[in-house]
Design a protein around this motif. Structure first.
Motif, PDB file in Angstrom:
ATOM      1  N   ASN A  25       0.848  -1.184   0.000  1.00  0.00           N
ATOM      2  CA  ASN A  25       0.000   0.000   0.000  1.00  0.00           C
ATOM      3  C   ASN A  25       0.887   1.239   0.000  1.00  0.00           C
ATOM      4  O   ASN A  25       1.770   1.383   0.841  1.00  0.00           O
ATOM      5  CB  ASN A  25      -0.892   0.040   1.246  1.00  0.00           C
ATOM      6  CG  ASN A  25      -1.810  -1.153   1.325  1.00  0.00           C
ATOM      7  OD1 ASN A  25      -2.381  -1.538   0.321  1.00  0.00           O
ATOM      8  ND2 ASN A  25      -1.925  -1.726   2.505  1.00  0.00           N
ATOM      9  N   VAL A  26       0.634   2.138  -0.934  1.00  0.00           N
ATOM     10  CA  VAL A  26       1.371   3.400  -1.013  1.00  0.00           C
ATOM     11  C   VAL A  26       0.331   4.507  -1.060  1.00  0.00           C
ATOM     12  O   VAL A  26      -0.618   4.450  -1.832  1.00  0.00           O
ATOM     13  CB  VAL A  26       2.270   3.454  -2.276  1.00  0.00           C
ATOM     14  CG1 VAL A  26       2.987   4.787  -2.362  1.00  0.00           C
ATOM     15  CG2 VAL A  26       3.258   2.303  -2.280  1.00  0.00           C
ATOM     16  N   SER A  27       0.537   5.538  -0.207  1.00  0.00           N
ATOM     17  CA  SER A  27      -0.391   6.658  -0.240  1.00  0.00           C
ATOM     18  C   SER A  27       0.389   7.967  -0.135  1.00  0.00           C
ATOM     19  O   SER A  27       1.430   8.040   0.511  1.00  0.00           O
ATOM     20  CB  SER A  27      -1.424   6.554   0.884  1.00  0.00           C
ATOM     21  OG  SER A  27      -0.799   6.688   2.136  1.00  0.00           O
ATOM     22  N   TYR A  30      -1.677  15.324   0.958  1.00  0.00           N
ATOM     23  CA  TYR A  30      -1.317  16.744   0.920  1.00  0.00           C
ATOM     24  C   TYR A  30      -2.279  17.476   1.836  1.00  0.00           C
ATOM     25  O   TYR A  30      -3.488  17.292   1.761  1.00  0.00           O
ATOM     26  CB  TYR A  30      -1.431  17.269  -0.521  1.00  0.00           C
ATOM     27  CG  TYR A  30      -1.199  18.745  -0.626  1.00  0.00           C
ATOM     28  CD1 TYR A  30       0.084  19.272  -0.572  1.00  0.00           C
ATOM     29  CD2 TYR A  30      -2.273  19.625  -0.773  1.00  0.00           C
ATOM     30  CE1 TYR A  30       0.295  20.638  -0.661  1.00  0.00           C
ATOM     31  CE2 TYR A  30      -2.073  20.988  -0.868  1.00  0.00           C
ATOM     32  CZ  TYR A  30      -0.791  21.487  -0.808  1.00  0.00           C
ATOM     33  OH  TYR A  30      -0.572  22.825  -0.908  1.00  0.00           O
ATOM     34  N   GLY A  31      -1.720  18.312   2.684  1.00  0.00           N
ATOM     35  CA  GLY A  31      -2.534  19.082   3.609  1.00  0.00           C
ATOM     36  C   GLY A  31      -2.270  20.565   3.441  1.00  0.00           C
ATOM     37  O   GLY A  31      -1.121  21.013   3.513  1.00  0.00           O
ATOM     38  N   ASN A  32      -3.294  21.341   3.224  1.00  0.00           N
ATOM     39  CA  ASN A  32      -3.182  22.779   3.055  1.00  0.00           C
ATOM     40  C   ASN A  32      -3.598  23.431   4.372  1.00  0.00           C
ATOM     41  O   ASN A  32      -4.733  23.347   4.806  1.00  0.00           O
ATOM     42  CB  ASN A  32      -4.100  23.228   1.920  1.00  0.00           C
ATOM     43  CG  ASN A  32      -3.916  24.694   1.597  1.00  0.00           C
ATOM     44  OD1 ASN A  32      -3.149  25.399   2.259  1.00  0.00           O
ATOM     45  ND2 ASN A  32      -4.621  25.140   0.580  1.00  0.00           N
ATOM     46  N   ARG A  33      -2.623  24.134   5.016  1.00  0.00           N
ATOM     47  CA  ARG A  33      -2.917  24.786   6.287  1.00  0.00           C
ATOM     48  C   ARG A  33      -2.733  26.290   6.087  1.00  0.00           C
ATOM     49  O   ARG A  33      -1.736  26.734   5.525  1.00  0.00           O
ATOM     50  CB  ARG A  33      -1.979  24.269   7.362  1.00  0.00           C
ATOM     51  CG  ARG A  33      -2.119  22.757   7.521  1.00  0.00           C
ATOM     52  CD  ARG A  33      -1.298  22.190   8.622  1.00  0.00           C
ATOM     53  NE  ARG A  33       0.122  22.489   8.464  1.00  0.00           N
ATOM     54  CZ  ARG A  33       1.059  22.154   9.333  1.00  0.00           C
ATOM     55  NH1 ARG A  33       0.729  21.511  10.438  1.00  0.00           N
ATOM     56  NH2 ARG A  33       2.315  22.436   9.136  1.00  0.00           N
ATOM     57  N   SER A  34      -3.644  27.045   6.558  1.00  0.00           N
ATOM     58  CA  SER A  34      -3.637  28.477   6.262  1.00  0.00           C
ATOM     59  C   SER A  34      -2.533  29.242   6.997  1.00  0.00           C
ATOM     60  O   SER A  34      -1.887  30.104   6.423  1.00  0.00           O
ATOM     61  CB  SER A  34      -5.002  29.086   6.584  1.00  0.00           C
ATOM     62  OG  SER A  34      -5.290  28.901   7.947  1.00  0.00           O
ATOM     63  N   ARG A  35      -2.267  28.967   8.234  1.00  0.00           N
ATOM     64  CA  ARG A  35      -1.283  29.750   8.975  1.00  0.00           C
ATOM     65  C   ARG A  35       0.095  29.101   8.985  1.00  0.00           C
ATOM     66  O   ARG A  35       1.053  29.695   9.465  1.00  0.00           O
ATOM     67  CB  ARG A  35      -1.774  29.925  10.402  1.00  0.00           C
ATOM     68  CG  ARG A  35      -3.018  30.805  10.416  1.00  0.00           C
ATOM     69  CD  ARG A  35      -3.634  30.999  11.747  1.00  0.00           C
ATOM     70  NE  ARG A  35      -2.693  31.259  12.836  1.00  0.00           N
ATOM     71  CZ  ARG A  35      -2.990  31.224  14.102  1.00  0.00           C
ATOM     72  NH1 ARG A  35      -4.222  30.921  14.460  1.00  0.00           N
ATOM     73  NH2 ARG A  35      -2.116  31.475  15.017  1.00  0.00           N
ATOM     74  N   PHE A  36       0.193  27.878   8.493  1.00  0.00           N
ATOM     75  CA  PHE A  36       1.474  27.170   8.506  1.00  0.00           C
ATOM     76  C   PHE A  36       1.834  26.755   7.082  1.00  0.00           C
ATOM     77  O   PHE A  36       1.058  26.909   6.155  1.00  0.00           O
ATOM     78  CB  PHE A  36       1.377  25.923   9.391  1.00  0.00           C
ATOM     79  CG  PHE A  36       1.005  26.239  10.807  1.00  0.00           C
ATOM     80  CD1 PHE A  36       1.949  26.737  11.695  1.00  0.00           C
ATOM     81  CD2 PHE A  36      -0.299  26.050  11.263  1.00  0.00           C
ATOM     82  CE1 PHE A  36       1.596  27.036  12.998  1.00  0.00           C
ATOM     83  CE2 PHE A  36      -0.642  26.340  12.555  1.00  0.00           C
ATOM     84  CZ  PHE A  36       0.302  26.839  13.438  1.00  0.00           C
ATOM     85  N   ASP A  37       3.031  26.209   6.980  1.00  0.00           N
ATOM     86  CA  ASP A  37       3.440  25.696   5.669  1.00  0.00           C
ATOM     87  C   ASP A  37       2.560  24.499   5.288  1.00  0.00           C
ATOM     88  O   ASP A  37       2.075  23.777   6.153  1.00  0.00           O
ATOM     89  CB  ASP A  37       4.905  25.238   5.705  1.00  0.00           C
ATOM     90  CG  ASP A  37       5.851  26.423   5.868  1.00  0.00           C
ATOM     91  OD1 ASP A  37       5.440  27.539   5.489  1.00  0.00           O
ATOM     92  OD2 ASP A  37       6.964  26.204   6.349  1.00  0.00           O
ATOM     93  N   ASP A  38       2.416  24.308   3.972  1.00  0.00           N
ATOM     94  CA  ASP A  38       1.664  23.144   3.504  1.00  0.00           C
ATOM     95  C   ASP A  38       2.375  21.870   3.945  1.00  0.00           C
ATOM     96  O   ASP A  38       3.605  21.844   4.104  1.00  0.00           O
ATOM     97  CB  ASP A  38       1.535  23.158   1.982  1.00  0.00           C
ATOM     98  CG  ASP A  38       0.626  24.294   1.516  1.00  0.00           C
ATOM     99  OD1 ASP A  38      -0.099  24.838   2.364  1.00  0.00           O
ATOM    100  OD2 ASP A  38       0.643  24.604   0.318  1.00  0.00           O
ATOM    101  N   MET A  39       1.599  20.831   4.102  1.00  0.00           N
ATOM    102  CA  MET A  39       2.161  19.601   4.616  1.00  0.00           C
ATOM    103  C   MET A  39       1.939  18.474   3.604  1.00  0.00           C
ATOM    104  O   MET A  39       0.878  18.335   3.013  1.00  0.00           O
ATOM    105  CB  MET A  39       1.462  19.230   5.922  1.00  0.00           C
ATOM    106  CG  MET A  39       2.035  18.038   6.602  1.00  0.00           C
ATOM    107  SD  MET A  39       1.297  17.786   8.214  1.00  0.00           S
ATOM    108  CE  MET A  39      -0.166  16.919   7.767  1.00  0.00           C
ATOM    109  N   MET A  40       2.960  17.644   3.391  1.00  0.00           N
ATOM    110  CA  MET A  40       2.868  16.469   2.539  1.00  0.00           C
ATOM    111  C   MET A  40       3.346  15.273   3.328  1.00  0.00           C
ATOM    112  O   MET A  40       4.282  15.373   4.111  1.00  0.00           O
ATOM    113  CB  MET A  40       3.753  16.611   1.299  1.00  0.00           C
ATOM    114  CG  MET A  40       3.135  17.310   0.154  1.00  0.00           C
ATOM    115  SD  MET A  40       4.287  17.236  -1.181  1.00  0.00           S
ATOM    116  CE  MET A  40       3.347  16.425  -2.377  1.00  0.00           C
ATOM    117  N   SER A  41       2.725  14.171   3.084  1.00  0.00           N
ATOM    118  CA  SER A  41       3.188  12.953   3.741  1.00  0.00           C
ATOM    119  C   SER A  41       3.069  11.788   2.766  1.00  0.00           C
ATOM    120  O   SER A  41       2.173  11.747   1.927  1.00  0.00           O
ATOM    121  CB  SER A  41       2.387  12.673   5.005  1.00  0.00           C
ATOM    122  OG  SER A  41       1.024  12.577   4.712  1.00  0.00           O
ATOM    123  N   VAL A  42       4.006  10.896   2.893  1.00  0.00           N
ATOM    124  CA  VAL A  42       4.034   9.681   2.082  1.00  0.00           C
ATOM    125  C   VAL A  42       4.017   8.510   3.048  1.00  0.00           C
ATOM    126  O   VAL A  42       4.772   8.480   4.018  1.00  0.00           O
ATOM    127  CB  VAL A  42       5.301   9.625   1.199  1.00  0.00           C
ATOM    128  CG1 VAL A  42       5.382   8.316   0.454  1.00  0.00           C
ATOM    129  CG2 VAL A  42       5.348  10.807   0.253  1.00  0.00           C
TER     130      VAL A  42
END
Length: 170
Positions: A25-27, A30-42
């Protein structure tokens, strides 16, 4: 329908065979946060069939047995259909032959017997019951001839239903 059941069982066997292999399983998220940097996770995950001997292998055997059963049912259905078609064909031929026999031989002879009995009754050679029995015999033969025609048409109708054919020759 039997072929569809066989294909379904084959797919189930293929699925059961794949259950013996680990799943990868690979996922990517992407998380868009308004006051912080955008977040990515694998994420990477592997599910290993640890209890394959007690879970997946018996399931695979069950699916293989189901597939064998479906194939046997299809063969049985085919054999039963051919046997019924052969039986119906024989019934139709029998009805045609008996109808021809009654038309060409039995009914003319019975009609001659009725005429002879009528002539004998007119001159007082036989009683009325003998004449009536002669006529009833002719009626019985005529009814049997109609029954043969009905048997023929019933057999042909069943043959058409089994084969899907529009026209069937005897």
């Amino acid at each position: 329908a039997a072929d569809a059941r066989i294909r379904s069982a084959e797919a189930a066997v293929a699925s059961a065979r794949k259950d013996l292999w680990p799943d990868l399983n690979v996922s990517l998220e992407y998380g868009n946060r308004s006051r912080f940097d955008d977040m990515m996770s694998v994420m990477v995950g592997v599910s290993v069939p640890v209890f394959a001997g007690s879970n997946q292998v018996p399931r695979r055997r069950e699916m293989e047995a189901l597939q064998a059963r479906r194939e046997a049912e299809a063969r049985d259905l085919l054999n039963e259909t051919w046997a019924r078609l052969t039986e119906l064909h024989a019934l139709a031929e029998r009805a045609v032959r008996l109808d021809a026999l009654y038309t060409t031989r039995i009914l003319p002879q019975a009609a001659s017997a009725v005429e002879a009995a009528l002539s004998a009754y007119r001159v007082g050679g036989i009683d009325f019951m003998t004449l009536a029995e002669s006529r009833m015999a002719w009626n019985r033969f005529a009814i049997e001839r109609i029954a043969f025609a009905a048997d023929y048409h019933i057999a042909i109708s069943e043959i058409r239903a089994l084969t899907g054919a529009e026209e069937v020759s005897p």
